[in-house]
Design an enzyme around this catalytic site. Structure first.
Site, PDB file in Angstrom:
ATOM      1  CE  LYS A   1      81.684  76.774  37.120  1.00 25.98           C
ATOM      2  NZ  LYS A   1      81.820  75.336  36.721  1.00 25.98           N
TER       3      LYS A   1
ATOM      4  CG  HIS B   1      78.384  70.942  36.919  1.00 25.87           C
ATOM      5  ND1 HIS B   1      78.541  69.978  35.941  1.00 25.87           N
ATOM      6  CD2 HIS B   1      78.844  72.106  36.388  1.00 25.87           C
ATOM      7  CE1 HIS B   1      79.084  70.538  34.869  1.00 25.87           C
ATOM      8  NE2 HIS B   1      79.259  71.827  35.107  1.00 25.87           N
TER       9      HIS B   1
ATOM     10  CD  GLU C   1      74.989  70.701  34.215  1.00 27.59           C
ATOM     11  OE1 GLU C   1      74.612  70.504  35.378  1.00 27.59           O
ATOM     12  OE2 GLU C   1      75.004  71.849  33.692  1.00 27.59           O
TER      13      GLU C   1
ATOM     14  CG  ASP D   1      82.584  71.769  37.085  1.00 31.49           C
ATOM     15  OD1 ASP D   1      82.864  72.400  38.101  1.00 31.49           O
ATOM     16  OD2 ASP D   1      82.705  72.231  35.934  1.00 31.49           O
TER      17      ASP D   1
END
Length: 369
Positions: free
Chosen positions: A74, A95, A117, A268
């Site tokens: 994370k 994010h 991501e 997110d």
């Protein structure tokens, strides 16, 4: 290179950035690996297992101080900011478009950050896809749970039983999250509608599910008509690296059935419902105008073992490349890593993040020349 894998400290986050098997791969490639004490113990990866694989078990301060590259799951939270040092490499989910404070920290400390991501290979997001698959399936499971009357929902069993109506599930977005949500929702017997702005993608959904799912172009009119009858609405939209669009406004809740649930998988990235705000596994739902909202920001953390194995399978080779060559040279060799760089030497190198905050943007190709 010295690689550091800290313990995740977000609420109910049990995933870990490296498994013992991954540690072995980094050691075989000639790197040192530091793992924080108890980093993976919650999901069965003991300190002893990491030690046998070749890792050094250390405390958080030593790990951050000596590691050249930090591998997490994370995005760092504020209590972790102080541990980072200038010019460190950070490889994790970020994010950033939904987190100005983290963006500022990375820029101030000149952290070279590569976001899982936004790594893109042939229009596929290989490091995001496994978590999207999990989140899509969990979205249906959690919606089915919290729509129960005991949690404040309208008391609908999404599958129905013979002689009763099926629950209606509306899914906004036909990407990886949406397809996985549709698969599970249809599997339990719900009446499923999926919307998207890409007609060719809707055609694929039709073929994939043998026309057993309703497909609609995601116009404003179709969206409002779909949520009016829905028991559960799953927000599954994605603009890689950028803020999610707010597709359902607060006023739109008035057309929905009391006790319906909105499950925002895009939380997110800021969420795709205007009324969304991040929640945790401790307190996952809240009510606005009689509509439940489920907005847990680390949904896959609840199935941490499966999620860790799926995630690390997808990130390992990218991480090994960065560890061997450094971010700059790795990006020259791998266009996927190039796409993944969000900040580099104090510059914002991802357009979606720049646009979100109105900060200066530098083309990543210019900074790695």
């Amino acid at each position: 290179m010295i690689i550091g894998c800290p313990k995740e400290i977000k609420i109910h986050e049990y995933r870990v950035g490296l498994t013992p098997s991954n540690v072995h791969e980094y050691k075989e490639a000639g790197h040192e690996v530091y793992v924080e004490h108890d980093a993976g113990s919650a999901i069965g990866f003991s300190d002893d297992a990491y030690h046998r694989a070749g890792a050094k078990i250390v405390d958080k301060a030593k790990l951050f101080q000596e590691s050249e590259m930090i591998i997490k799951v994370k995005e760092p939270i504020e209590s972790e900011y102080e541990y980072f040092k200038e010019n460190q490499i950070l490889f994790t989910y970020l994010h950033l478009a939904a987190d100005r404070k983290l963006t500022d920290m990375l820029l101030e400390k000149k952290i070279n950050s590569v976001a899982y991501e936004t790594i893109k290979v042939k229009n596929i997001l290989p490091c995001l896809a496994p978590m999207s698959s999990i989140a899509g399936r969990l979205a249906v499971i959690e919606s089915a749970k919290y729509i129960q009357k005991t949690f404040g929902g309208n008391g609908t069993l999404l599958s129905g039983i013979p002689g009763t109506p099926k629950g209606k599930v509306t899914i906004i977005g036909a990407g990886v999250v949406g397809l996985n949500a549709a698969q599970l929702a249809m599997g339990i017997g719900a009446d499923v509608t999926i919307l998207d702005i890409d007609v060719s993608r809707l055609s694929y959904v039709d073929q994939m599910f043998d026309m057993r799912i309703h497909t609609l172009f995601s116009s404003r009119a179709n969206l409002l008509a779909s949520i009016k009858d829905a028991d559960a609405v799953i927000g599954a939209v994605l603009i890689p690296g950028a803020k999610a669009p707010k597709l359902i406004k607060k006023d739109d809740l008035q057309v929905m059935k009391t006790g319906a649930i909105l499950t925002d998988v895009a939380i997110d990235q800021g969420g795709c419902f205007e009324t969304s705000k991040p929640t945790t596994h401790d307190n996952p739902v809240f009510d606005i105008d009689g509509i439940l909202h489920y907005c847990v920001a680390n949904m896959p953390g609840s199935v941490a073992k499966t999620a860790t194995l799926a995630l690390t399978d997808s990130t390992l080779n990218f991480g090994l490349n960065i560890a061997k060559n450094g971010v700059k040279e790795a990006a020259k060799k791998d266009c996927g890593i190039l796409e993944g760089i969000n900040t580099y030497e104090g510059k914002c190198t991802y357009k979606g993040v720049s646009d979100a905050f109105g900060i200066a943007y530098t083309d990543v190709k210019e900074v790695i020349k």
